[in-house]
Design a protein around this motif. Sequence first.
Motif, PDB file in Angstrom:
ATOM      1  N   LEU A 232      -4.023   6.063   9.361  1.00 15.80           N
ATOM      2  CA  LEU A 232      -4.895   6.858  10.031  1.00 15.80           C
ATOM      3  C   LEU A 232      -4.156   7.728  10.880  1.00 15.80           C
ATOM      4  O   LEU A 232      -4.768   8.709  11.082  1.00 15.80           O
ATOM      5  N   ALA A 233      -3.268   7.223  11.635  1.00 16.29           N
ATOM      6  CA  ALA A 233      -2.554   8.244  12.681  1.00 16.29           C
ATOM      7  C   ALA A 233      -1.801   9.362  11.978  1.00 16.29           C
ATOM      8  O   ALA A 233      -1.927  10.317  12.700  1.00 16.29           O
ATOM      9  N   SER A 234      -1.454   9.308  10.677  1.00  9.47           N
ATOM     10  CA  SER A 234      -0.808  10.163  10.219  1.00  9.47           C
ATOM     11  C   SER A 234      -1.712  11.284   9.264  1.00  9.47           C
ATOM     12  O   SER A 234      -1.448  12.196   8.568  1.00  9.47           O
ATOM     13  N   ALA A 235      -3.174  10.729   9.491  1.00 16.06           N
ATOM     14  CA  ALA A 235      -4.032  11.682   8.278  1.00 16.06           C
ATOM     15  C   ALA A 235      -4.296  12.917   9.081  1.00 16.06           C
ATOM     16  O   ALA A 235      -4.083  13.015  10.284  1.00 16.06           O
ATOM     17  N   PRO A 236      -4.390  13.924   8.021  1.00 11.40           N
ATOM     18  CA  PRO A 236      -4.773  15.137   8.874  1.00 11.40           C
ATOM     19  C   PRO A 236      -6.130  15.100   9.706  1.00 11.40           C
ATOM     20  O   PRO A 236      -7.036  14.604   8.982  1.00 11.40           O
ATOM     21  N   THR A 237      -6.038  15.979  10.616  1.00 11.74           N
ATOM     22  CA  THR A 237      -7.490  16.009  11.479  1.00 11.74           C
ATOM     23  C   THR A 237      -8.263  17.092  11.119  1.00 11.74           C
ATOM     24  O   THR A 237      -7.308  18.476  10.966  1.00 11.74           O
ATOM     25  N   ASP A 238      -9.477  17.407  11.236  1.00 22.01           N
ATOM     26  CA  ASP A 238     -10.202  18.323  10.858  1.00 22.01           C
ATOM     27  C   ASP A 238     -10.873  18.634  12.254  1.00 22.01           C
ATOM     28  O   ASP A 238     -12.017  18.202  12.448  1.00 22.01           O
TER      29      ASP A 238
ATOM     30  N   MET B 253       0.896  -1.023   0.177  1.00 19.06           N
ATOM     31  CA  MET B 253       0.027  -0.182  -0.030  1.00 19.06           C
ATOM     32  C   MET B 253       0.982   1.381  -0.174  1.00 19.06           C
ATOM     33  O   MET B 253       1.945   1.288   0.747  1.00 19.06           O
ATOM     34  N   SER B 254       0.396   2.239  -0.737  1.00 15.54           N
ATOM     35  CA  SER B 254       1.372   3.436  -0.870  1.00 15.54           C
ATOM     36  C   SER B 254       0.570   4.282  -0.058  1.00 15.54           C
ATOM     37  O   SER B 254      -0.578   4.304   0.479  1.00 15.54           O
ATOM     38  N   ASP B 255       1.172   5.507   0.318  1.00 12.27           N
ATOM     39  CA  ASP B 255       0.901   6.314   1.158  1.00 12.27           C
ATOM     40  C   ASP B 255      -0.258   7.369   0.408  1.00 12.27           C
ATOM     41  O   ASP B 255      -0.748   8.335   1.217  1.00 12.27           O
TER      42      ASP B 255
ATOM     43  N   ALA C 156      -0.019  -7.372   9.537  1.00 12.33           N
ATOM     44  CA  ALA C 156       0.584  -6.438   8.552  1.00 12.33           C
ATOM     45  C   ALA C 156      -0.404  -5.353   7.806  1.00 12.33           C
ATOM     46  O   ALA C 156       0.103  -4.013   7.859  1.00 12.33           O
ATOM     47  N   VAL C 157      -1.401  -5.691   7.472  1.00 10.88           N
ATOM     48  CA  VAL C 157      -2.515  -4.698   6.790  1.00 10.88           C
ATOM     49  C   VAL C 157      -2.901  -3.799   8.038  1.00 10.88           C
ATOM     50  O   VAL C 157      -3.261  -2.501   7.675  1.00 10.88           O
ATOM     51  N   HIS C 158      -3.280  -4.399   9.251  1.00 13.64           N
ATOM     52  CA  HIS C 158      -3.708  -3.660  10.448  1.00 13.64           C
ATOM     53  C   HIS C 158      -2.846  -2.525  10.565  1.00 13.64           C
ATOM     54  O   HIS C 158      -3.109  -1.473  10.806  1.00 13.64           O
ATOM     55  N   ASP C 159      -1.360  -2.831  10.768  1.00 13.12           N
ATOM     56  CA  ASP C 159      -0.267  -1.844  11.276  1.00 13.12           C
ATOM     57  C   ASP C 159      -0.312  -0.921   9.952  1.00 13.12           C
ATOM     58  O   ASP C 159      -0.134   0.236  10.364  1.00 13.12           O
ATOM     59  N   GLU C 160      -0.415  -1.059   8.850  1.00 11.51           N
ATOM     60  CA  GLU C 160      -0.332  -0.247   7.783  1.00 11.51           C
ATOM     61  C   GLU C 160      -1.443   0.746   7.630  1.00 11.51           C
ATOM     62  O   GLU C 160      -1.314   1.946   7.740  1.00 11.51           O
ATOM     63  N   LEU C 161      -2.770   0.183   7.921  1.00  4.89           N
ATOM     64  CA  LEU C 161      -3.991   1.226   8.113  1.00  4.89           C
ATOM     65  C   LEU C 161      -3.887   2.207   9.289  1.00  4.89           C
ATOM     66  O   LEU C 161      -4.338   3.185   9.237  1.00  4.89           O
ATOM     67  N   ALA C 162      -3.359   1.532  10.442  1.00  2.89           N
ATOM     68  CA  ALA C 162      -3.523   2.229  11.567  1.00  2.89           C
ATOM     69  C   ALA C 162      -2.447   3.298  11.599  1.00  2.89           C
ATOM     70  O   ALA C 162      -2.714   4.560  11.673  1.00  2.89           O
ATOM     71  N   GLN C 163      -1.227   3.010  10.729  1.00  2.00           N
ATOM     72  CA  GLN C 163      -0.329   4.046  10.635  1.00  2.00           C
ATOM     73  C   GLN C 163      -0.802   5.252   9.774  1.00  2.00           C
ATOM     74  O   GLN C 163      -0.692   6.535   9.810  1.00  2.00           O
TER      75      GLN C 163
END
Length: 56
Positions: free
Chosen positions: A43-49, A1-3, A34-41
């Motif tokens: 989500l954590a790095s997504a901008p917040t509104d 998965m890419s960012d 591994a999928v969980h870790d990537e998705l969590a990362q």
Amino acid sequence: MSDDAAPDAPTDLIDRLRLIEEQPLDARADAYAAVHDELAQRLASAPTDSSAASRP
């Protein structure tokens, strides 16, 4: 998965999950982790509104 948020990202995830389902159980567990870790990362790095949180 890419960012990057590619338009075909959901399709890529579905394809990846289908491949995982074809694997033996122990490999599946590692692949799902591994999928969980990537998705969590992502989500954590997504901008917040913060303005959305204060809306009624």
